[in-house]
Design a protein around this motif. Structure first.
Motif, short mmCIF file in Angstrom:
data_model
loop_
_atom_site.label_atom_id
_atom_site.label_comp_id
_atom_site.label_asym_id
_atom_site.label_seq_id
_atom_site.Cartn_x
_atom_site.Cartn_y
_atom_site.Cartn_z
N PRO A 163 54.91 24.56 -27.40
CA PRO A 163 54.07 23.39 -27.64
C PRO A 163 54.72 22.11 -27.12
CG PRO A 163 55.17 24.05 -29.65
CD PRO A 163 55.49 25.10 -28.64
N LEU A 164 53.88 21.09 -26.97
CA LEU A 164 54.36 19.77 -26.58
C LEU A 164 54.65 18.94 -27.83
CD1 LEU A 164 51.71 19.05 -23.82
CD2 LEU A 164 54.16 19.42 -23.40
N VAL A 165 55.60 18.02 -27.70
CA VAL A 165 55.85 17.07 -28.79
C VAL A 165 54.61 16.19 -28.97
CG1 VAL A 165 57.22 15.06 -29.50
CG2 VAL A 165 58.36 17.07 -28.51
N ASP A 166 53.98 15.83 -27.87
CA ASP A 166 52.78 14.99 -27.90
C ASP A 166 51.59 15.79 -28.44
OD1 ASP A 166 50.70 13.28 -27.51
OD2 ASP A 166 51.01 12.99 -25.35
N GLN A 167 51.26 15.60 -29.70
CA GLN A 167 50.18 16.35 -30.34
C GLN A 167 48.79 15.82 -29.98
OE1 GLN A 167 50.36 19.26 -32.45
NE2 GLN A 167 52.24 19.22 -31.24
N THR A 168 48.74 14.73 -29.23
CA THR A 168 47.43 14.21 -28.80
C THR A 168 46.90 14.99 -27.59
OG1 THR A 168 48.35 12.56 -27.27
CG2 THR A 168 48.08 11.91 -29.60
N ALA A 169 47.76 15.78 -26.97
CA ALA A 169 47.34 16.57 -25.81
C ALA A 169 46.59 17.81 -26.31
CB ALA A 169 48.55 16.97 -24.97
N ARG A 170 45.30 17.64 -26.50
CA ARG A 170 44.47 18.72 -27.04
C ARG A 170 43.19 18.85 -26.22
NH1 ARG A 170 46.46 20.32 -31.89
NH2 ARG A 170 44.61 21.59 -32.29
N ARG A 171 42.70 20.03 -26.19
CA ARG A 171 41.42 20.31 -25.53
C ARG A 171 40.32 20.38 -26.59
NH1 ARG A 171 39.89 26.10 -22.78
NH2 ARG A 171 40.85 26.77 -24.75
N GLU A 172 39.20 19.72 -26.32
CA GLU A 172 38.05 19.79 -27.22
C GLU A 172 37.01 20.75 -26.64
OE1 GLU A 172 36.38 15.97 -27.94
OE2 GLU A 172 37.94 15.39 -29.37
N LEU A 173 36.57 21.68 -27.47
CA LEU A 173 35.53 22.62 -27.06
C LEU A 173 34.28 22.36 -27.90
CD1 LEU A 173 37.72 25.81 -26.74
CD2 LEU A 173 36.50 24.69 -24.87
N HIS A 174 33.16 22.17 -27.22
CA HIS A 174 31.91 21.89 -27.89
C HIS A 174 30.95 23.07 -27.74
CE1 HIS A 174 33.49 17.82 -27.62
NE2 HIS A 174 32.57 17.43 -28.48
N ILE A 175 30.12 23.25 -28.73
CA ILE A 175 29.04 24.23 -28.65
C ILE A 175 27.78 23.47 -28.22
CG2 ILE A 175 28.36 24.09 -31.09
CD1 ILE A 175 28.11 27.25 -30.88
N LEU A 176 27.12 23.99 -27.20
CA LEU A 176 26.08 23.22 -26.50
C LEU A 176 24.75 23.95 -26.44
CD1 LEU A 176 28.31 22.50 -23.37
CD2 LEU A 176 28.00 20.96 -25.30
N ARG A 177 23.70 23.17 -26.38
CA ARG A 177 22.37 23.65 -26.03
C ARG A 177 21.60 22.47 -25.44
NH1 ARG A 177 19.05 21.64 -30.03
NH2 ARG A 177 19.91 21.48 -32.13
N ARG A 178 20.47 22.76 -24.84
CA ARG A 178 19.64 21.68 -24.29
C ARG A 178 19.12 20.80 -25.41
NH1 ARG A 178 16.04 22.69 -19.25
NH2 ARG A 178 14.58 21.59 -20.57
N ALA A 179 19.13 19.50 -25.19
CA ALA A 179 18.70 18.56 -26.23
C ALA A 179 17.21 18.70 -26.53
CB ALA A 179 19.02 17.13 -25.80
N ASP A 180 16.42 19.12 -25.54
CA ASP A 180 14.97 19.20 -25.74
C ASP A 180 14.49 20.60 -26.07
OD1 ASP A 180 15.49 20.38 -23.33
OD2 ASP A 180 13.95 19.31 -22.20
N ALA A 181 15.42 21.49 -26.45
CA ALA A 181 15.04 22.88 -26.72
C ALA A 181 15.41 23.28 -28.14
CB ALA A 181 15.73 23.81 -25.72
N THR A 182 14.57 24.12 -28.72
CA THR A 182 14.86 24.72 -30.02
C THR A 182 15.36 26.13 -29.78
OG1 THR A 182 13.11 23.44 -31.09
CG2 THR A 182 13.90 25.40 -32.24
N LEU A 183 16.50 26.47 -30.35
CA LEU A 183 17.06 27.79 -30.14
C LEU A 183 16.18 28.87 -30.77
CD1 LEU A 183 20.89 27.33 -30.85
CD2 LEU A 183 19.79 27.70 -28.64
N PRO A 184 16.06 30.03 -30.11
CA PRO A 184 15.40 31.17 -30.75
C PRO A 184 16.17 31.54 -32.02
CG PRO A 184 15.75 31.56 -28.40
CD PRO A 184 16.50 30.33 -28.74
N PRO A 185 15.49 32.16 -32.99
CA PRO A 185 16.16 32.49 -34.26
C PRO A 185 17.46 33.27 -34.10
CG PRO A 185 13.81 32.79 -34.47
CD PRO A 185 14.05 32.49 -33.03
N ALA A 186 17.48 34.28 -33.22
CA ALA A 186 18.69 35.09 -33.04
C ALA A 186 19.83 34.24 -32.47
CB ALA A 186 18.42 36.28 -32.13
N ALA A 187 19.51 33.33 -31.54
CA ALA A 187 20.53 32.46 -30.97
C ALA A 187 21.05 31.48 -32.02
CB ALA A 187 19.97 31.70 -29.77
N ARG A 188 20.15 30.98 -32.85
CA ARG A 188 20.55 30.06 -33.92
C ARG A 188 21.49 30.75 -34.91
NH1 ARG A 188 15.83 28.35 -34.91
NH2 ARG A 188 15.33 29.58 -36.76
N LEU A 189 21.18 32.01 -35.24
CA LEU A 189 22.04 32.75 -36.16
C LEU A 189 23.40 33.04 -35.52
CD1 LEU A 189 22.40 34.16 -38.87
CD2 LEU A 189 21.37 36.22 -37.86
#
Length: 295
Positions: A253-279
């Motif tokens: 590890p690095l001493v600098d703990q600010t060096a981190r990767r952020e991972l986001h979970i994404l979908r289209r803003a104008d779309a509703t996920l199908p039930p199976a995808a939502r689950l």
């Protein structure tokens, strides 16, 4: 007049052979079922039963029963399919994620909840973050897991997890002989294999290291192959090493703990996920929470 419930009532009487048992099967009163049959026969203009005892069908009655049973089977199958889809029992989910998540988190999600999705088609692709953003925006995948930076236009994003960057080196490298976090200063004399992941680190010392680097690779397998060959060292998120590391590699590890990767979970803003995808999205978040708590 020929409603599905009318056909269901007639079929019940024909199969039971009397009004009383058919009414019990349907959850109706015998008089209500009798009235339903009379209306059906009036509509058709011909009797469906030879006698009032309802135990012998006419030729028309046999024909109507054959057609009704076929239609009821199709209708009930359709209803089950619709309800199954709504309850996430059936369906399909397309998911694209960075390779480190595909190699660590997703196998645990599927292993823990396989019974929940045993009738759901799941397509999993591991590609780089920029490609994931494009695939989500083009509606080619339902869920994406990626590093997004400022590229949020048209996307609904939620932070899924962060993981710390560290130094990856061959086991024979001098840095592998020591323990503990590494200072940026220590890396100034090292040959750095730059990569698209480590370029996202905002720390000035990291930028300086990348500016002077003569080697750059995009594919994780290529990066780790060069590190294994002791050509140089690289900066990678810990999750990447958990997914693709080996006994020939060491992560510090690095001493600098600010060096981190952020991972986001994404979908289209104008779309509703199908039930199976939502689950599935919910199960991914639950699994990440339990795994990162234990790390």
């Amino acid at each position: 007049m020929l409603k599905i419930e009318t056909l269901r009532g007639f079929a019940a009487v024909a199969q039971c052979g009397n009004l009383r048992d058919a009414a019990a099967t349907l959850g109706r009163t015998p008089s209500a079922v009798s009235m339903m049959l009379k209306q059906l026969e009036t509509h058709l203009g011909e009797p469906l039963f030879e006698t009032d005892r309802k135990n012998r069908l006419t030729a028309l009655g046999r024909f109507v029963l054959d057609q009704a049973e076929r239609e009821l089977h199709q209708f009930d199958t359709t209803v089950r399919a619709i309800e199954g889809y709504a309850k996430a029992v059936y369906g399909s989910v397309r998911i694209a994620t960075v390779p480190s998540i595909a190699g660590t988190i997703m196998p645990q999600v599927i292993a823990r909840h396989f019974g929940t999705f045993d009738q759901v088609d799941i397509e999993l692709r591991d590609i780089d973050s920029n490609s994931i953003l494009r695939e989500v925006l083009r509606n080619r995948v339902d869920i994406g897991i990626a590093t997004i930076g400022q590229n949020r236009a048209g996307l609904h994003s939620q932070l899924l997890m962060t993981d710390a960057f560290g130094v990856v080196c061959a086991r024979s490298h001098p840095l592998a002989k020591e323990d503990g976090p590494i200072e940026w200063e220590t890396l100034k004399t090292e040959r750095i294999i730059a990569n698209s992941l480590s370029e996202s680190i905002d720390a000035i010392p990291s930028r300086d290291l990348h500016e002077t680097s003569r080697l750059k690779a995009h594919n994780v397998a290529s990066i780790l192959g060069m590190v294994r060959a002791n050509i140089g060292i690289s900066l990678l998120p810990k999750m990447t090493i958990l997914a693709f590391g080996s006994d020939a590699l060491v992560f510090r590890p690095l001493v600098d703990q600010t060096a981190r990767r952020e991972l986001h979970i994404l979908r289209r803003a104008d779309a509703t996920l199908p039930p199976a995808a939502r689950l599935l999205e919910e199960r991914i978040r639950d699994t990440v929470a339990s795994i990162t708590q234990d790390m």
